[in-house]
Design a protein around this motif. Structure first.
Motif, PDB file in Angstrom:
ATOM      1  N   GLY A  13       0.766  -1.238   0.000  1.00 53.03           N
ATOM      2  CA  GLY A  13       0.000   0.000   0.000  1.00 53.03           C
ATOM      3  C   GLY A  13       0.797   1.287   0.000  1.00 53.03           C
ATOM      4  O   GLY A  13       0.633   2.132  -0.888  1.00 53.03           O
ATOM      5  N   PRO A  14       1.660   1.526   0.977  1.00 57.14           N
ATOM      6  CA  PRO A  14       2.323   2.822   1.100  1.00 57.14           C
ATOM      7  C   PRO A  14       3.063   3.212  -0.183  1.00 57.14           C
ATOM      8  O   PRO A  14       3.814   2.414  -0.749  1.00 57.14           O
ATOM      9  N   PHE A  15       2.841   4.446  -0.627  1.00 57.78           N
ATOM     10  CA  PHE A  15       3.408   4.937  -1.887  1.00 57.78           C
ATOM     11  C   PHE A  15       4.301   6.126  -1.588  1.00 57.78           C
ATOM     12  O   PHE A  15       3.841   7.168  -1.102  1.00 57.78           O
ATOM     13  N   LYS A  16       5.582   5.980  -1.853  1.00 56.42           N
ATOM     14  CA  LYS A  16       6.540   7.031  -1.534  1.00 56.42           C
ATOM     15  C   LYS A  16       6.362   8.239  -2.456  1.00 56.42           C
ATOM     16  O   LYS A  16       6.180   8.089  -3.664  1.00 56.42           O
ATOM     17  N   VAL A  17       6.436   9.432  -1.854  1.00 59.14           N
ATOM     18  CA  VAL A  17       6.284  10.678  -2.617  1.00 59.14           C
ATOM     19  C   VAL A  17       7.470  11.596  -2.335  1.00 59.14           C
ATOM     20  O   VAL A  17       8.056  11.554  -1.253  1.00 59.14           O
ATOM     21  N   LEU A  44      -8.306  11.583  -6.154  1.00 59.07           N
ATOM     22  CA  LEU A  44      -7.716  11.779  -7.475  1.00 59.07           C
ATOM     23  C   LEU A  44      -7.728  10.481  -8.283  1.00 59.07           C
ATOM     24  O   LEU A  44      -8.188  10.473  -9.436  1.00 59.07           O
ATOM     25  N   PRO A  45      -7.260   9.347  -7.744  1.00 62.54           N
ATOM     26  CA  PRO A  45      -7.419   8.092  -8.483  1.00 62.54           C
ATOM     27  C   PRO A  45      -8.882   7.741  -8.763  1.00 62.54           C
ATOM     28  O   PRO A  45      -9.193   7.165  -9.815  1.00 62.54           O
ATOM     29  N   PRO A  73       1.650   5.731  -9.864  1.00 67.23           N
ATOM     30  CA  PRO A  73       2.833   6.251 -10.573  1.00 67.23           C
ATOM     31  C   PRO A  73       2.468   7.238 -11.681  1.00 67.23           C
ATOM     32  O   PRO A  73       3.105   8.294 -11.826  1.00 67.23           O
ATOM     33  N   GLU A  74       1.431   6.908 -12.442  1.00 66.43           N
ATOM     34  CA  GLU A  74       0.992   7.767 -13.544  1.00 66.43           C
ATOM     35  C   GLU A  74       0.510   9.117 -13.027  1.00 66.43           C
ATOM     36  O   GLU A  74       0.859  10.181 -13.577  1.00 66.43           O
ATOM     37  N   LEU A  75      -0.284   9.100 -11.974  1.00 66.09           N
ATOM     38  CA  LEU A  75      -0.836  10.347 -11.444  1.00 66.09           C
ATOM     39  C   LEU A  75       0.240  11.209 -10.789  1.00 66.09           C
ATOM     40  O   LEU A  75       0.224  12.439 -10.913  1.00 66.09           O
ATOM     41  N   LEU A  76       1.176  10.585 -10.083  1.00 68.85           N
ATOM     42  CA  LEU A  76       2.270  11.355  -9.488  1.00 68.85           C
ATOM     43  C   LEU A  76       3.064  12.076 -10.572  1.00 68.85           C
ATOM     44  O   LEU A  76       3.429  13.253 -10.415  1.00 68.85           O
ATOM     45  N   GLU A  77       3.312  11.413 -11.674  1.00 65.57           N
ATOM     46  CA  GLU A  77       4.050  12.038 -12.778  1.00 65.57           C
ATOM     47  C   GLU A  77       3.286  13.236 -13.345  1.00 65.57           C
ATOM     48  O   GLU A  77       3.878  14.273 -13.648  1.00 65.57           O
ATOM     49  N   LEU A  78       1.971  13.109 -13.457  1.00 66.79           N
ATOM     50  CA  LEU A  78       1.165  14.229 -13.959  1.00 66.79           C
ATOM     51  C   LEU A  78       1.207  15.417 -12.993  1.00 66.79           C
ATOM     52  O   LEU A  78       1.230  16.574 -13.425  1.00 66.79           O
TER      53      LEU A  78
END
Length: 404
Positions: free
Chosen positions: A152-156, A172-173, A341-346
């Motif tokens: 689960g945890p997603f590094k930012v 957002l997702p 990953p896709e949304l973080l890039e945007l």
């Protein structure tokens, strides 16, 4: 620790709870730096979700710093800054391998909301969302135990403010999946029912995907005004327009209806006195007002995308209309992990600005006030962020990562 606690319909307070600890070898403990009040939380707050109990800790949109890890956690380490998906998925089951994380068949000890599920496994557990969805304490708290720490945890990145990445946890997702499910492409026309946080971010995602014409239906003028100014939507106030679907069809190409609709309202849709009475008497599971409008507004062969939460049965579903028009329905909880990953890039590239919908920052201690404000739409409230350790509320958007 302090945490937002449920005491009954419209009764919440920030109370003292024991600090969470490691219970499984792949757990982490998170110190929460930012958490949000979601529209779905209002269903709990109003006492609309069965198996919600006194003492439950709400909250499924949160992020923070890892302060402890179980012995089998390898994906993150103490000190990492992470966003937590609201869906708890194992990453290893049949559904997780298909990236259908919201259907994870190993994390939920509850039964979910399906009335006729037979022997099929329940959906994934959710943070802070009653015993139907696992009874896992939520993130409107100073600390949270996060199961499945390797999935689960997603590094930012530290360079991005909490406000910019917090909504990767849910809305957002959810908006992104809704737009993908709607099949929005360059030149599409779309109608979005509901100008709450998910509806607004759906407009942002639809515009990014190339939508040419976006209708937005709501009855709060300040939300519609924001959506028109920021995303160029055509606002439709259902307090002023008796039949929004008819208006949408009149303004669509060839008067055929829009290519797709998004129902970002869900089961507490306003507008039908009969359904309000029936749901109060437990004779109706959900209000179908918004869904009927969606079916009416979309063109033949179009798509109805439903990120709004529904439960139980709806008498006035008009399934015959959907069949006659040859509609496609896509819906369900969000497979959050698949899109991160896709949304973080945007966000990093400045193509999405989810923080722009925020109107209020409050200390966690003022969470009860935040719920009241959000439910009653006071002070033109669009989205409330709660910050543990914050001493004074600020009406301004943060432009720095908050550190208590």
């Amino acid at each position: 620790m302090k945490a937002l606690t449920y005491h009954g319909p419209h009764s919440v307070s920030v109370d003292t709870h024991p600090d969470p600890g490691i219970e499984a070898s792949d757990d982490i403990i998170l110190r929460v730096t930012a958490t949000a009040i979601c529209g779905s939380d209002l269903h709990l707050y109003r006492g609309k979700i069965p198996t919600t109990e006194q003492g439950d800790i709400f909250g499924h949109e949160f992020m923070g710093e890892v302060v402890e890890t179980g012995k089998d956690v390898t994906a993150v380490a103490k000190g990492d800054r992470v966003v937590i998906p609201f869906v708890i998925a194992c990453g290893e089951c049949f559904f997780c391998h298909m990236q259908q994380y919201a259907a994870c068949e190993t994390t939920n000890s509850g039964k979910g909301s399906a009335l006729n599920r037979k022997q099929i496994t329940p959906p994934a557990a959710l943070f802070g969302y009653s015993k139907m969805y696992g009874g896992i304490p939520g993130g409107q708290a100073e600390y949270v135990r996060v199961p499945k720490g390797n999935t689960g945890p997603f590094k930012v990145p530290d360079l991005l403010a909490d406000d910019k990445v917090l909504f990767l946890s849910d809305i957002l997702p959810t908006a992104w999946q809704a737009v993908k499910n709607a099949g929005v492409t360059q030149g599409s026309s779309i109608a979005i029912f509901g100008a709450g946080p998910v509806g607004l971010l759906s407009a942002a995602c639809a515009r990014l995907a190339g939508a040419e014409q976006i209708f937005m239906i709501d009855h709060h003028p300040y939300r519609l005004a924001f959506a028109k100014e920021r995303y160029g939507v055509i606002p439709v106030n259902f307090d002023e327009v008796d039949d929004p679907a008819a208006l949408i069809i009149e303004q669509s190409a060839g008067q055929r209806g829009v290519d797709a609709v998004i129902d970002a309202v869900g089961f507490e849709a306003k507008g039908s006195l009969t359904e309000t009475v029936l749901t109060s008497l437990k004779l109706e599971g959900s209000s179908g007002k918004a869904l009927r409008q969606c079916i009416a507004a979309v063109r033949r062969g179009g798509t109805v995308s439903v990120p709004g939460v529904y439960a139980g049965f709806i008498h006035g579903f008009l399934f015959g209309d959907a069949f006659d028009k040859g509609l496609t329905f896509k819906m369900g909880q969000t497979h959050v992990h698949a899109f991160l990953p896709e949304l973080l890039e945007l966000i990093e590239n400045g193509l999405l600005h989810p923080e722009e919908i925020i109107t209020h920052h409050l200390p966690l201690a003022d969470a009860a006030r935040g719920y009241e404000m959000f439910e009653k739409k006071e002070e033109d409230c669009r989205k409330v962020i709660l910050i543990p350790g914050m001493r004074t509320a600020s009406p301004q958007l943060s432009d720095k990562f908050y550190k208590p």
